[in-house]
Design an enzyme around this catalytic site. Structure first.
Site, PDB file in Angstrom:
ATOM      1  N   THR A   1     -61.674 -34.339 -29.981  1.00 59.38           N
ATOM      2  CA  THR A   1     -61.024 -32.858 -30.281  1.00 59.38           C
ATOM      3  C   THR A   1     -61.416 -32.357 -31.424  1.00 59.38           C
ATOM      4  O   THR A   1     -61.724 -31.059 -31.352  1.00 59.38           O
ATOM      5  CB  THR A   1     -59.249 -33.007 -30.261  1.00 59.38           C
TER       6      THR A   1
ATOM      7  N   HIS B   1     -54.225 -35.782 -21.423  1.00 63.21           N
ATOM      8  CA  HIS B   1     -54.920 -36.672 -22.474  1.00 63.21           C
ATOM      9  C   HIS B   1     -54.640 -38.062 -21.860  1.00 63.21           C
ATOM     10  O   HIS B   1     -53.415 -38.589 -21.354  1.00 63.21           O
ATOM     11  CB  HIS B   1     -54.268 -36.680 -23.865  1.00 63.21           C
TER      12      HIS B   1
ATOM     13  N   ASP C   1     -62.649 -29.911 -23.758  1.00 63.62           N
ATOM     14  CA  ASP C   1     -63.126 -30.247 -25.001  1.00 63.62           C
ATOM     15  C   ASP C   1     -63.978 -31.375 -24.943  1.00 63.62           C
ATOM     16  O   ASP C   1     -64.939 -31.615 -25.749  1.00 63.62           O
ATOM     17  CB  ASP C   1     -61.904 -30.680 -26.248  1.00 63.62           C
ATOM     18  N   HIS C   2     -63.756 -32.484 -23.800  1.00 66.01           N
ATOM     19  CA  HIS C   2     -64.574 -33.296 -23.828  1.00 66.01           C
ATOM     20  C   HIS C   2     -64.244 -34.202 -22.509  1.00 66.01           C
ATOM     21  O   HIS C   2     -63.470 -33.739 -21.692  1.00 66.01           O
ATOM     22  CB  HIS C   2     -64.456 -34.471 -24.830  1.00 66.01           C
TER      23      HIS C   2
ATOM     24  N   GLU D   1     -57.282 -29.823 -22.787  1.00 65.56           N
ATOM     25  CA  GLU D   1     -57.846 -31.258 -23.043  1.00 65.56           C
ATOM     26  C   GLU D   1     -58.268 -32.195 -21.952  1.00 65.56           C
ATOM     27  O   GLU D   1     -57.953 -32.009 -20.882  1.00 65.56           O
ATOM     28  CB  GLU D   1     -56.250 -31.622 -23.448  1.00 65.56           C
TER      29      GLU D   1
END
Ligand code: GP9
Ligand code: MN
Length: 427
Positions: free
Chosen positions: A82, A198, A257-258, A38
């Site tokens: 996500t 996150h 993911d980013h 994440e």
């Protein structure tokens, strides 16, 4: 209508990269772990705070003897975050310019997704995540993608102390997930989506074993702490896989993911990167995320090819020796030798080994120098831009028009959603 598919097929015919014979089938028959890290950015790899590595386990993995790691790999997500990453990774289709394709189209559309493809090659398929199943409409989308199992938050032990920020703590998640994994018939394809790293990067005191950075930006400074925690959880999981003998017959694909730190935090980003100021070239670079594939038949290296999340599915299928039977994929195998290396961002900006085109400016990718393109450069950049616009709009057309329902293939059976039920049985 069915004929809308023609332009897509025609485009793909001219834009598919050949598998590399050196790698095709190299990891045939192996289990596959997809570890979704994440909000994990590339800059964290080998990054130190107060002389201490933030992510020692992931660093070791990244540089491992049997890991191919990519250092010019970019996330390509938009608002779907996500879910956009998941869409690209498992379908080789882009997320949409607005919203989340999983939310809007996941329930109804026909897909040719990784779980369905692998199921049809004898794999057991399972997704695991410590959040509620409705988040990003996973409970429905995963059926459309052909996931046999979805272990959502209902399958994990709950206790107030097990949860932080968005949900289940990564260490507990990996431990519990391991129990389910051991029961999956092999070969399996298992995706584990982590959560603790996150925004806003909250961690309970007892797990804070790493110093925060000191940029003074409160939403940035704890990022390395949750990243460190994620790294420990990952390390524990890898040790466990090794101990129970699962690692040697599995490939482990791990990726960020980013971004975790958004472009709204320029001064803090500048401090983290030890730069005076940050321009749009730096921000484009900052969208790099790690992409790593471990497999004990692979010879470890850092691969410098330019690519992104859209390219993952063909890469993995080829390593497993699976001919994709012409399912529709917009990405290109990262290990291919004839890739175009044009990385599209969802807003139409892009990066190639030569040019970084972002925010209306052109930079040389290698040096970051801002240029005013001469006529020859202009021609190349225009051609690249056309390519980017075409692939994004064709991918959108596939999703918006549900075009895969018209795409019948000999080697691929359309998923029947009604066959799946992820509710835990009573008792
Ligand atoms: C929620 C998690 C977070 O289940 O996957 O999604 P994000 O906010 O990163 O898109
Ligand atoms: Mn995410």
């Amino acid at each position: 209508k069915a004929s809308d598919l023609d332009s897509v097929l025609n485009y793909l015919k001219h834009n598919q990269a050949n598998a590399n014979v050196k790698y095709f089938g190299k990891e045939k028959g192996k289990n596959v772990f997809i570890i979704h890290l994440e909000s994990f950015q590339q800059f964290l790899i080998d990054y130190k705070v107060d002389g201490k590595e933030v992510t020692p386990n992931l660093n070791k993995f990244y540089h491992g003897k049997h890991t191919i790691s990519f250092d010019n790999f970019y996330h390509q997500v938009a608002q779907g975050k996500t879910s956009d990453a998941e869409m690209m990774l498992e379908n080789s289709l882009f997320g949409l310019p607005q919203g989340s394709a999983m939310v809007t189209y996941g329930t109804q559309n026909t897909f040719q997704a990784a779980p369905a493809i692998l199921d049809q090659h004898g794999y057991t398929t399972a997704a695991m995540h410590g959040d509620v199943p409705s988040f990003w409409n996973r409970e429905n989308t995963y059926k459309s993608w052909g996931y046999q199992y979805f272990f959502d938050s209902n399958y994990f032990k709950e206790k107030p102390s097990y949860s932080v920020g968005y949900g289940l703590k990564d260490k507990i998640f990996f431990k519990d997930a391991a129990n389910y994994i051991q029961q999956l018939p092999q070969p399996f394809y298992a995706k584990l989506i982590t959560l603790t790293n996150h925004y806003p990067y909250i961690l309970d005191k007892q797990n804070q074993s790493f110093p925060a950075t000191k940029t003074g930006d409160n939403t940035v400074d704890p990022y390395v702490q949750t990243a460190h925690y994620l790294d420990q959880a990952f390390g524990e999981f890898m040790n466990y896989l090794n101990k129970i003998g699962l690692l040697k017959n599995s490939i482990v694909v791990a990726y960020g993911d980013h971004y975790g730190i958004s472009n709204n935090h320029r001064p803090a980003i500048a401090q983290l990167l030890n730069k005076k100021s940050i321009n749009s070239y730096d921000l484009a670079q900052f969208q790099k995320v790690p992409f790593m594939i471990y497999g004990n038949n692979l010879k470890g290296k850092i691969d410098h090819t330019y690519g992104g999340e859209i390219d993952v599915l063909p890469t993995i299928l080829h390593l497993l020796g699976i001919k994709d039977n012409n399912t529709i994929q917009f990405g290109q195998d990262l290990l291919s030798t004839n890739r175009n290396q044009i990385v599209a961002f969802r807003d139409g900006d892009f990066v190639t080994p030569e040019y970084t085109v972002t925010g209306g400016n052109v930079y040389l990718t290698k040096t970051g120098e801002k240029i005013t393109p001469n006529s020859e450069q202009k021609k190349q950049i225009q051609a690249d831009q056309n390519h980017v616009n075409t692939e994004l709009s064709l991918s959108d057309r596939v999703i918006l028009g549900d075009l895969l329902r018209f795409h019948h293939l000999d080697g691929f059976k359309t998923v029947d959603r009604s066959q799946y039920n992820y509710k835990p049985s009573a008792g």
